[in-house]
Design a protein around this motif. Structure first.
Motif, PDB file in Angstrom:
ATOM      1  N   LEU B 322     -19.866  35.013  15.493  1.00 54.89           N
ATOM      2  CA  LEU B 322     -18.613  34.827  14.822  1.00 54.89           C
ATOM      3  C   LEU B 322     -18.132  36.177  14.254  1.00 54.89           C
ATOM      4  O   LEU B 322     -19.106  36.783  13.223  1.00 54.89           O
ATOM      5  N   PRO B 323     -17.188  36.674  14.131  1.00 53.82           N
ATOM      6  CA  PRO B 323     -16.597  37.960  13.447  1.00 53.82           C
ATOM      7  C   PRO B 323     -16.758  37.740  11.895  1.00 53.82           C
ATOM      8  O   PRO B 323     -16.537  36.521  11.411  1.00 53.82           O
ATOM      9  N   PRO B 324     -16.691  38.631  11.181  1.00 56.79           N
ATOM     10  CA  PRO B 324     -16.932  38.737   9.836  1.00 56.79           C
ATOM     11  C   PRO B 324     -15.833  37.996   9.271  1.00 56.79           C
ATOM     12  O   PRO B 324     -14.456  38.154   9.664  1.00 56.79           O
ATOM     13  N   ARG B 325     -15.671  37.301   7.959  1.00 56.82           N
ATOM     14  CA  ARG B 325     -14.798  36.565   7.536  1.00 56.82           C
ATOM     15  C   ARG B 325     -13.293  37.429   7.084  1.00 56.82           C
ATOM     16  O   ARG B 325     -12.183  37.174   7.445  1.00 56.82           O
ATOM     17  N   HIS B 326     -13.707  38.518   6.587  1.00 51.34           N
ATOM     18  CA  HIS B 326     -12.596  39.505   6.128  1.00 51.34           C
ATOM     19  C   HIS B 326     -11.918  40.038   7.313  1.00 51.34           C
ATOM     20  O   HIS B 326     -10.640  40.483   6.928  1.00 51.34           O
ATOM     21  N   GLU B 327     -12.403  40.024   8.398  1.00 53.39           N
ATOM     22  CA  GLU B 327     -11.737  40.625   9.516  1.00 53.39           C
ATOM     23  C   GLU B 327     -10.673  39.478  10.218  1.00 53.39           C
ATOM     24  O   GLU B 327      -9.654  40.044  10.869  1.00 53.39           O
TER      25      GLU B 327
END
Lengths: 165, 420
Positions: B322-327
């Motif tokens: 899963l991509p980092p949240r902030h992205e």
């Protein structure tokens, strides 16, 4: 095979030493050990500061749930009835907590930080039907407050699921 | 497999006729005498380690016939996993063996990673090893507490569950929940390790060694414990190998076989530990193996805390992780990946793998077949508890009813894993 008397005394010594130790028993209902900040307890739905719901009814949490315990029915926002900032909102949002396995995939999946798993763990009920939490129950401020341990020490600076944007 | 020749075993050779039976048959001559009493042992008996039902045939106090009935806890985990994407299926294996959850999670994640052909970063490998060893201590503590409780040593239960709670606190700290943490993900760990974990875990590891000495002092030399366990439930090395035993049961029969040594996975080849082997194959030796393994696991935990490398905790592969949240709010591509991964899941190349780890109960294997889609086509677990249960009948020769409790307890079966 034949036990030595010394061995028996060693066992008694362990028992005897316990008398001078502080009991580790926690008086649970009165005292609640602070849960660690990463603890995954009862769900909570969040609102924006202006009162609108963060949830936009995208059903990604329902898709991520391994136990299939989340039900979301979305409806369109209208100018007269604006519930969330997006185009749609969750008309029905139910979590069946008797099926939930508290894996936290819903909070990982939610792209809007609308649902999180909070510290509350005392969620037993007398009837199974009462364990189906509706949107109002999930949006409300929880009645019980659970102590949480120091977030700076026991969690990473930005929790994976809660980084503000 | 090298049979340790430090001491002579109590009995050598085999008493298993061919084909190998997993039930103990009553001698027809005895049955004709009409003195056989058939007793149901379980499924709801506090001494059966869960919902195990044994049909025991008794001649006086002696067990002459034994048949295990399993399946009371069957929940269809393996079939359910076929209907879930790999990401969601990670939550299932932990619940198969609910006492060694972290090892079960590991074997499934390793199988996925082997099919995907990805290598988790070193920090994830070390942390996985650390948590698996904590989990081994946890599992042995539960075993020691309950097995001793069944033989009447009630205080052992309280002592063991004190330490078990400390371990569960560590799991809660790092993984969010006390038991089924889903902390291992394909490609690494779900989250970074918090700073507080190192101190808490070091404090636990420092006390644990002394605590194991305390347990030994309470049991090892005590007359009642020796009477109940020494020379009971004998299983020779040959029989153990013929029955496919692994883990503590096999090592207590004098066979030096530990997958962490002979086929190192994770970073077990970089830490220093010994494999305890005892020659007699009775209940007492199985108990000693468990105690020594707790000490060795504590050693591994200390070394892992010392050698934990810095760096990323999960691979940087956007097709799997899963991509980092902030992205999510700044990059459209990340959001698309996020939606795709959550709804459809990552696709695993076609193929089949069999991955084994040394779980607290022995060789835990995961056979995974992928048809190239986002869901496993077939998952099969090789459950060490099920294999251990098959040895019950062989261990039971000349046993009394009271020994039955000690033997079934010493084989360390978890019924959730037997029935799956």
């Amino acid at each position: 095979m034949s036990p030595q008397p010394f061995d028996s005394l060693k066992g008694f010594a362990v028992t005897f030493r316990q008398m001078f130790k502080k009991p580790i028993t926690q008086q649970y209902p009165e005292y609640k050990r602070p849960v660690y900040p990463r603890f995954r307890g009862r769900h909570r739905l969040w609102r924006h500061e202006n009162g609108l719901e963060k949830c936009v009814g995208c059903s990604l949490c329902a898709a991520a749930c391994p136990a299939d315990c989340i039900r979301v029915v979305a409806a369109e926002n209208t100018p007269g009835n604006r519930v969330s900032p997006g185009e749609r909102y969750a008309r029905i949002y139910e979590i069946n907590l008797s099926r939930c396995i508290f894996c936290g995939y819903c909070e990982l999946a939610c792209p809007f930080d609308a649902i999180t798993l909070e510290a509350e763990f005392e969620i037993s009920e007398y009837s199974r039907d009462d364990l189906i939490y509706t949107k109002d129950m999930l949006l409300a401020e929880p009645v019980k407050r659970m102590p949480v341990a120091d977030r700076d020490l026991y969690d990473t600076p930005t929790p994976v699921w809660k980084a503000e944007s | 497999m090298a049979v340790a020749e430090t001491k002579r075993a109590i009995y050598e050779g085999t008493r298993i006729p061919s084909p190998i039976p997993s039930v103990l048959q009553v001698d027809p001559g005895l049955r004709e005498e009409g003195d056989i009493l058939e007793v149901n042992f379980g499924p709801n008996h506090p001494s059966t380690h869960g919902v195990l039902r044994l049909i025991v045939e008794l001649n006086g106090e002696k067990v002459v016939g034994l048949q295990a009935v399993v399946g009371y806890l069957h929940t269809g985990f393996e079939k359910n996993m076929e209907a879930k994407t790999y990401w969601k299926a990670i939550t299932y294996p932990e619940r198969i063996d609910y006492v060694s959850f972290q090892n079960n999670e590991l074997v499934f994640v390793l199988a996925i990673e082997k099919l995907l052909g990805i290598e988790p970063p070193p920090k994830a490998q070390w942390m996985r090893m650390l948590l698996c060893e904590l989990n081994r201590i946890h599992s042995h503590l539960v075993w020691l507490g309950t097995a001793a409780l069944e033989l009447g040593a009630i205080s052992m239960f309280w002592y063991c569950f004190r330490e078990r709670d400390a371990i569960l606190d560590l799991f809660e700290l790092v993984g969010g929940v006390r038991m089924h943490t889903r902390y291992f993900q394909a490609g690494g760990l779900a989250e970074d390790i918090p700073q507080g974990f190192y101190d808490e875990c070091r404090a636990f590891a420092d006390t644990m060694e002394k605590r194991v000495d305390d347990y030994e002092a309470l049991l090892s030399g005590q007359a009642i414990w020796l009477e109940r366990t020494k020379g009971v439930g004998l299983l020779s090395a040959e029989d153990a190998i013929a029955l496919g035993q692994s883990g503590p049961v096999l090592r207590a029969s004098g066979v030096d076989w530990d997958l962490r040594k002979v086929q190192p996975y994770l970073v077990y080849d970089q830490v220093d530990f010994e494999v305890p082997v005892y020659p007699n194959g009775d209940v007492y030796d199985r108990y000693k193996v468990h105690m020594d393994e707790m000490r060795q696991s504590t050693r591994i935990v200390q070394q892992a805390l010392h050698g934990m490398p810095e760096g990323p905790w999960i691979v940087d592969d956007r097709k799997i992780v899963l991509p980092p949240r902030h992205e999510l709010h700044t990059s459209m591509e990340s959001l698309i990946h996020h939606f795709k991964l959550v709804t459809e899941g990552y696709r695993v190349p076609e193929g089949e793998v069999y991955v084994t780890v040394e779980s607290p109960r022995g060789e835990l294997g995961c056979y995974l077949v992928s048809d190239g889609g986002p869901k496993p086509w077939r998952v099969k677990f090789r459950a060490p508890s099920f294999v251990a249960l098959e040895a019950t009948a062989t261990c039971m020769s000349d046993a009394l009813v009271a020994d039955l409790i000690a033997i079934v307890g010493s084989l360390d079966t978890v019924m959730g894993e037997v029935d799956r």
